[in-house]
Scaffold this motif. Sequence first.
Motif, short mmCIF file in Angstrom:
data_model
loop_
_atom_site.label_atom_id
_atom_site.label_comp_id
_atom_site.label_asym_id
_atom_site.label_seq_id
_atom_site.Cartn_x
_atom_site.Cartn_y
_atom_site.Cartn_z
N GLY A 55 -21.27 7.14 -13.46
CA GLY A 55 -21.07 8.52 -13.88
C GLY A 55 -19.59 8.82 -13.98
N GLY A 56 -19.17 10.03 -13.57
CA GLY A 56 -17.76 10.36 -13.65
C GLY A 56 -17.12 10.61 -12.30
N TRP A 57 -17.82 10.16 -11.23
CA TRP A 57 -17.35 10.53 -9.89
C TRP A 57 -16.39 9.52 -9.29
N SER A 58 -16.43 8.26 -9.72
CA SER A 58 -15.73 7.20 -8.99
C SER A 58 -14.21 7.37 -9.01
N LEU A 59 -13.65 7.66 -10.17
CA LEU A 59 -12.19 7.79 -10.25
C LEU A 59 -11.68 9.01 -9.47
N PRO A 60 -12.28 10.21 -9.62
CA PRO A 60 -11.83 11.34 -8.79
C PRO A 60 -11.99 11.08 -7.29
N ALA A 61 -13.11 10.44 -6.90
CA ALA A 61 -13.32 10.16 -5.48
C ALA A 61 -12.27 9.18 -4.97
N GLN A 62 -11.96 8.18 -5.78
CA GLN A 62 -10.96 7.20 -5.37
C GLN A 62 -9.59 7.86 -5.23
N ALA A 63 -9.21 8.68 -6.21
CA ALA A 63 -7.91 9.33 -6.16
C ALA A 63 -7.81 10.27 -4.96
N ALA A 64 -8.90 11.01 -4.70
CA ALA A 64 -8.89 11.93 -3.56
C ALA A 64 -8.73 11.17 -2.25
N ALA A 65 -9.48 10.06 -2.09
CA ALA A 65 -9.39 9.29 -0.86
C ALA A 65 -8.01 8.66 -0.71
N ALA A 66 -7.45 8.14 -1.79
CA ALA A 66 -6.14 7.50 -1.70
C ALA A 66 -5.05 8.50 -1.35
N TYR A 67 -5.01 9.64 -2.01
CA TYR A 67 -3.97 10.63 -1.73
C TYR A 67 -4.16 11.25 -0.35
N THR A 68 -5.41 11.44 0.09
CA THR A 68 -5.65 11.97 1.44
C THR A 68 -5.11 11.00 2.48
N GLY A 69 -5.37 9.71 2.28
CA GLY A 69 -4.87 8.72 3.22
C GLY A 69 -3.35 8.70 3.27
N VAL A 70 -2.71 8.79 2.11
CA VAL A 70 -1.24 8.74 2.06
C VAL A 70 -0.63 9.99 2.70
N ILE A 71 -1.19 11.16 2.37
CA ILE A 71 -0.57 12.42 2.81
C ILE A 71 -0.93 12.76 4.25
N ALA A 72 -2.22 12.60 4.59
CA ALA A 72 -2.68 13.09 5.90
C ALA A 72 -2.65 12.03 6.99
N PHE A 73 -2.73 10.74 6.63
CA PHE A 73 -2.88 9.72 7.66
C PHE A 73 -1.81 8.64 7.61
N GLY A 74 -0.82 8.82 6.79
CA GLY A 74 0.31 7.89 6.77
C GLY A 74 0.04 6.54 6.15
N THR A 75 -1.09 6.40 5.40
CA THR A 75 -1.37 5.13 4.73
C THR A 75 -0.26 4.82 3.73
N SER A 76 0.03 3.54 3.59
CA SER A 76 1.08 3.15 2.65
C SER A 76 0.78 3.67 1.25
N ALA A 77 1.82 4.17 0.58
CA ALA A 77 1.64 4.69 -0.78
C ALA A 77 1.25 3.59 -1.76
N GLY A 78 1.37 2.33 -1.32
CA GLY A 78 0.95 1.23 -2.19
C GLY A 78 -0.52 1.26 -2.53
N ILE A 79 -1.34 1.95 -1.70
CA ILE A 79 -2.77 2.02 -1.98
C ILE A 79 -3.06 2.77 -3.27
N LEU A 80 -2.09 3.56 -3.72
CA LEU A 80 -2.26 4.27 -4.99
C LEU A 80 -2.32 3.29 -6.17
N GLY A 81 -1.97 2.03 -5.94
CA GLY A 81 -2.09 1.03 -7.00
C GLY A 81 -3.53 0.87 -7.49
N PHE A 82 -4.50 1.09 -6.59
CA PHE A 82 -5.90 1.04 -7.03
C PHE A 82 -6.19 2.14 -8.04
#
Length: 691
Positions: A55-82
């Motif tokens: 459907g159309g959910w996978s890319l928005p869900a992925q972007a939301a999870a990646a940015y949440t991890g980077v901003i709220a939990f200090g995950t490396s910004a490299g994960i945005l490569g996905f």
Amino acid sequence: MIVGVVLASFAAVYALAAPARTEGAARVAAATALVVVVVLAQFVQVVPRWRRRRGGWSLPAQAAAAYTGVIAFGTSAGILGFVVGSLLLAGAWPAAACVLASAALADALRGGASADVTITCLLTGLVVYGLARLADRADDVAAARLPLTVAAVERERLRIAAELDGGLGDGLRAISAGSRDALDRPERIADVLAVARESLNRARTAAAGLRSMSLAPEMAAARALLEAADVRAEVREGHREPLGPAGALLATVLREAVTDVVRAGAARTCLIATSERGGLVGLRVVNDGVRTAERGADGLDAAAGRVRAAGGTFSAGLDGDGRFAVEAAVAAGEPAVSLPDRAAYRLSLALLAAVLAGFSVKGLLLVPWGPLWPAAAAGLALISAVQLLWAGRGRPRWWPPILAVLAFAPLAVFGKAWLGVAGFLAGTFLVGLPAWAAVPLAAACMAATGAAARALGLGTAAVANYVISTLVTGLVVYGLVRLARLVRDLRAAGDELARAATVQERLRAARDLHDLLGHSLAAILLKCELARRLAEADPERSRAELAEVVAMAEQARGDLRTATGGDAELALDGEAASARSVLAAAGVEVETVLGHPVLDGPVSAVLGTVLREAVTNVLRHSAATRCTIATGRDGGAVWLVVENDGLDPAAPRTAPGAGIGNLTTRLASAGGTLSARADGKGSFRLEARVG
């Protein structure tokens, strides 16, 4: 599976780094969960089976999870490569550039090295994009193999139909029309006879031509002929079918060379070898039974002339070890089926080059500017070049040792800037060696990297990161090269399947021309000759024979359609009636004992074909005065026996002709067997069993 392993290794890097980048068990668990969401969404993006349901959910869900991890939990910004990879797959290149910029900004706000994160994001995105595209290409090629094969067969059928209809089709139409005309004008029978004779010659020539265009069957026939003459035959097939005109030329050379070997009767061994290189197909026939070049070359002038007239080369003479060798080479011509393209390989190597460049730049960022920097750049460039050459052009055994030296020796000079190089060595092992050797060696690379990192004074988290990164880099190299090779192998397998199907279609058409149409035309010729002789003595009988010729011509047109790809419509009962009529017209006394039950279509058709060929052989190859045709059932098997008394016991033994080989092939495909033997007293018995 390959894509999944690579993505899982990427996820492991970020999941293992979570405890070092955030505090508290709950936050670590949440950061790890977000990494899992990012990677699962990536799976949905790249795995074809899942992509159709996303459907159309996978890319928005992925972007939301990646940015949440980077901003709220200090995950490396490299994960945005996905996310970058998903956007590249969706064709949203500007959005991917924006995500790269946001990753650099996020890392800069944390006081990190934004250049390193940007490169990491870009490399991750390119790897995801490349692996997904290569996986798609592999699926497309696998799915296209059957349509490619069907299309190749249809092209060959159309070519054969166009080739045969103009000559044989017109001839059969002329026979049918001429026979009708001759019903009231007996003087026209001679014209029908001439057309029938010419059509029969055309059918035999076309069958031989179709068969000889594929050299492999001729090689098998040559082996059988040699072994029947007590000559040990060795066959080495180095060409690819179908060959086309080149196969016909070389088949002529092979046939004449092997005939000479058998005729001389002095050889103990004979080698038949083919090769294909540089646009040429070569044939080499070597035997140990000829002692002089002049004697060996006797009888080969015609074949040599045909090869040279076609622009090929021909030679015959004694080789270095005293054996007589016949060698011929002709242009292969255009392949009937397309060869594998290199698009997937080019994509793979381009992405591998980008990965090598990115890792090299990341390493150079850790080397202080000074005298060592040019040396580090040169070393990384050398490693990249060796890796690309190894992946693209071959796998010499001495390249892995070179990479091993380049991966670990410079550590003493460049320190942690060189720790990432071991991943390429791990990839080399994974791609170039069997699993039982590759996995331990890749694990040894990881262990050596960890030991080197510890020796350089790095902390536990950094050591773990470098160890896992070595595995990730190795898997990236493995994934890119392995998928490209998988595409190449699938395409090559598809092409070989199409080639084999094309060859089989040619052989099927040759069998049908020989077995079906050849019989019909031989019978027509016989009936026309009988009608001509009866024209004055018994006009009514002559008209009856001509009426049968008209019916036979219509049947022959159906046989022609069968030979060009139609379905056979033979039936054993109908062929038995036709056999009685044809043999009686030839003055052969016929006894029929038909005790078979009602047969299904395929069994009736194959036994009808056997009967046709047997009757044709009685007419063409014997002086029979009596022929017995019998059928029956033996348990679950149905059998057919055709026996005649026209064999000359004193005649020299000859190799079986194409007809017997064709019938053996047909019966084998129907689960049956064929035996053909003489009793030594002038009788010849052919028996076919199905079931």
